[in-house]
Design a protein around this motif. Structure first.
Motif, PDB file in Angstrom:
ATOM      1  N   TRP A 256       0.840  -1.168   0.166  1.00  0.00           N
ATOM      2  CA  TRP A 256      -0.108  -0.044  -0.081  1.00  0.00           C
ATOM      3  C   TRP A 256       0.830   1.309  -0.045  1.00  0.00           C
TER       4      TRP A 256
ATOM      5  N   ASN B 254     -13.504  -4.405  -4.264  1.00  0.00           N
ATOM      6  CA  ASN B 254     -12.758  -3.126  -3.682  1.00  0.00           C
ATOM      7  C   ASN B 254     -12.976  -2.655  -2.271  1.00  0.00           C
TER       8      ASN B 254
ATOM      9  N   ARG C 112      -6.275  -3.553  -2.112  1.00  0.00           N
ATOM     10  CA  ARG C 112      -5.241  -2.593  -2.727  1.00  0.00           C
ATOM     11  C   ARG C 112      -5.220  -2.830  -4.509  1.00  0.00           C
TER      12      ARG C 112
ATOM     13  N   LEU D 113      -8.513  -1.685  -6.134  1.00  0.00           N
ATOM     14  CA  LEU D 113      -8.534  -0.424  -6.177  1.00  0.00           C
ATOM     15  C   LEU D 113      -7.449   0.523  -7.191  1.00  0.00           C
ATOM     16  N   ILE D 114      -6.334  -0.372  -7.576  1.00  0.00           N
ATOM     17  CA  ILE D 114      -5.428   0.108  -8.395  1.00  0.00           C
ATOM     18  C   ILE D 114      -6.139  -0.199  -9.695  1.00  0.00           C
TER      19      ILE D 114
ATOM     20  N   ALA E 226      -8.937   2.174 -10.479  1.00  0.00           N
ATOM     21  CA  ALA E 226      -8.511   3.412 -10.605  1.00  0.00           C
ATOM     22  C   ALA E 226      -8.306   3.764 -12.121  1.00  0.00           C
ATOM     23  N   GLU E 227      -7.195   2.797 -12.881  1.00  0.00           N
ATOM     24  CA  GLU E 227      -6.714   2.973 -13.753  1.00  0.00           C
ATOM     25  C   GLU E 227      -7.885   2.826 -15.048  1.00  0.00           C
TER      26      GLU E 227
ATOM     27  N   SER F 162      -7.087   9.110 -10.248  1.00  0.00           N
ATOM     28  CA  SER F 162      -6.116   8.913  -9.773  1.00  0.00           C
ATOM     29  C   SER F 162      -6.338   7.797  -8.376  1.00  0.00           C
ATOM     30  N   PHE F 163      -5.277   7.175  -7.862  1.00  0.00           N
ATOM     31  CA  PHE F 163      -5.482   6.159  -6.898  1.00  0.00           C
ATOM     32  C   PHE F 163      -6.264   6.840  -5.578  1.00  0.00           C
ATOM     33  N   GLU F 164      -5.446   7.980  -5.037  1.00  0.00           N
ATOM     34  CA  GLU F 164      -5.981   8.467  -4.096  1.00  0.00           C
ATOM     35  C   GLU F 164      -7.589   9.122  -4.194  1.00  0.00           C
TER      36      GLU F 164
ATOM     37  N   HIS G  10      -9.680   7.442  -5.811  1.00  0.00           N
ATOM     38  CA  HIS G  10     -10.590   6.323  -5.777  1.00  0.00           C
ATOM     39  C   HIS G  10     -10.633   5.730  -4.474  1.00  0.00           C
ATOM     40  N   PHE G  11      -9.433   5.681  -3.804  1.00  0.00           N
ATOM     41  CA  PHE G  11      -9.332   5.224  -2.463  1.00  0.00           C
ATOM     42  C   PHE G  11     -10.084   6.201  -1.494  1.00  0.00           C
TER      43      PHE G  11
END
Length: 159
Positions: free
Chosen positions: A19, A73, A97, A100-101, A104-105, A110-112, A114-115
């Motif tokens: 992470w 997710n 993780r 989520l990656i 997001a893609e 961005s990953f942040e 989506h997180f």
């Protein structure tokens, strides 16, 4: 002096070293923003845990608790009644993780972002919100969008 934060203790537990670092503050910020806008009845000190894990562990949790043989997710495990008072042990949120990656893609965010979205989404489930019907989904997604806007995250449901 007036209290500026709610009496909620948020424990962010990282079970997968891959992470990104420093997500704990963002997770807490997302939960506190959700509390501010959802306006649940806060009755006293409360605890919430957020587990940052991987697809393998999330898959097992999803299989064990929801009977679904796949990763997902975010999972929420509320320990309070839906829309009940916020006090005591609220529950647990788990995030995977790799999922989520990938999402997001796929979504081009961005990953942040989506997180942050999924922490808010998971916490709203803890409070009692759901999206099983169109009416519930409209209410929950509308609230998510308003909360995320306060955090600088674009509407995840916009086309």
């Amino acid at each position: 002096m007036a209290e500026t934060t709610s009496p909620i203790e948020i424990a962010v537990i990282v079970n997968d070293e891959a992470w990104p670092e420093n997500l704990e503050a963002r997770a807490e910020e997302a939960v506190r923003a959700a509390l501010a806008l959802a306006k649940p009845k806060v009755k006293g000190a409360a605890e919430l845990s957020i587990l940052l894990t991987n697809d393998e562990e999330q898959h097992e949790l999803n299989r064990q608790w929801r009977g679904k043989d796949s990763s997902t997710n975010v999972l929420s495990f509320p320990q309070i009644e839906p829309f009940g008072p916020v006090v005591g042990i609220l529950g647990d949120i788990t995030l995977a993780r790799e999922t989520l990656i990938r999402e997001a893609e796929e979504q081009g965010v961005s990953f942040e972002a989506h997180f942050t979205h999924l922490v808010v989404h998971g916490f709203l489930h803890i409070l009692g919100y759901d999206h099983l019907t169109d009416e519930e989904a409209a209410e929950m997604e509308g609230l998510e969008t308003r909360i995320l806007a306060t955090l600088g995250v674009e509407d995840p449901y916009a086309d």
